[in-house]
Design a protein around this motif. Sequence first.
Motif, short mmCIF file in Angstrom:
data_model
loop_
_atom_site.label_atom_id
_atom_site.label_comp_id
_atom_site.label_asym_id
_atom_site.label_seq_id
_atom_site.Cartn_x
_atom_site.Cartn_y
_atom_site.Cartn_z
N GLU A 146 0.85 -1.19 0.00
CA GLU A 146 0.00 0.00 0.00
C GLU A 146 0.88 1.25 0.00
O GLU A 146 2.08 1.17 0.28
N PRO A 202 -9.30 2.26 4.15
CA PRO A 202 -8.50 1.27 3.40
C PRO A 202 -7.46 0.63 4.32
O PRO A 202 -6.92 1.28 5.21
N HIS A 314 -4.38 7.53 2.14
CA HIS A 314 -4.11 6.18 1.64
C HIS A 314 -4.44 6.14 0.15
O HIS A 314 -5.40 6.77 -0.30
N SER A 315 -3.64 5.39 -0.59
CA SER A 315 -3.84 5.32 -2.04
C SER A 315 -5.21 4.76 -2.41
O SER A 315 -5.72 5.02 -3.50
N GLY A 316 -5.82 4.00 -1.50
CA GLY A 316 -7.12 3.42 -1.78
C GLY A 316 -8.29 4.31 -1.43
O GLY A 316 -9.44 3.98 -1.74
N ASN A 317 -8.03 5.45 -0.81
CA ASN A 317 -9.11 6.35 -0.38
C ASN A 317 -9.29 7.44 -1.44
O ASN A 317 -8.92 8.59 -1.25
#
Length: 350
Positions: A146, A202, A314-317
Amino acid sequence: MTAHAQPLTVRRADPADLSSSDYQAAAHVYTHARPGNPATAALLAAADVAQAQAGAIHAHWLAEVGGQVIGAAEIMEPLGSRSPGSFWLELAVLSEWRGQGAATALARALKTELSLHAPARVKAVVSEANPVALRFAQKHGFAEVERFWDRTLELSGFDAARYVRPLPEGIELTTLEQFAAQVPDVPSALHPLNEEARADLPRAPGEVHTPLPRSDMAAFLAPLDPSLVFLALRGGVPVGFTALEPSGTTGPSNTGLLTARPALAHDPAKYELMIAMTGVARTERRQGLARALKLASMEAARRAGWAVIRTSNHSGNMGMLRVNDALGFGREPARLGMLWTASAVPGRSA
């Protein structure tokens, strides 16, 4: 750099035995060795208190030369995603002391301790701007899973009015200070919302949300300035909030960032705030509440004389990335979440 005449020593320190100077020294190492992720003695001590209250495994090591702390390391069970055999670790060495065995000695101490607890997965975070740390993590079996971006925004020239949008019908914004004057038990009122927001954050592969008790919400709120915590209410019920807390840095020289920060006219006690948490109830998302809450807190911070706000994404948010992009937060070099798993390395321990 040539080797130093005085020997390197590594000592284990139980959290209960750590002195104020130990916490200060560890915070100094973490701040200057982890770009974009400063630490303070108070935050480290508060984390230890939370670990102890939860009965979690946690331990510290300090690397010293001639009585000077030049490296620090710790392991902990992640309270927000706790499961058997799951650990987070920190390991940092001041840049001028790298390459002289401190990281290896600290890693050896970490491995010895972890071997006592049957580790299944261990996570560490390193900066992409620190290739030495990245290679060291990879050498020890860690792989990237992540990414996070630390982001900063200077408040002196920030014009909140240009970003304001109408609030959804039936929503009102208030400060924690105003809310607490009307609600006798604020932690209980905010705890369900915080847990719902935390559940949707995430996470690295294999991590799961672990609910935290009401007491954790109380501890989170206790040190905050209630005039810098904003809530969105619908019918008097909290459906969103954002909280700012001091990072502990007093100026551009000790943020740990690689990107040089300009000198700003500021009170050293009010240099930088961090966005500790922003959360919106599931039924209220995608209506601009996170944006509105952030704007209200940022304007309050500017009026109160704070110079800089920092946040981490976070890269997923993707939703929060878009909000912070729109508000003008710049991105620092990414921090990489690196994971070691026992199943990936047969016959080896972390």
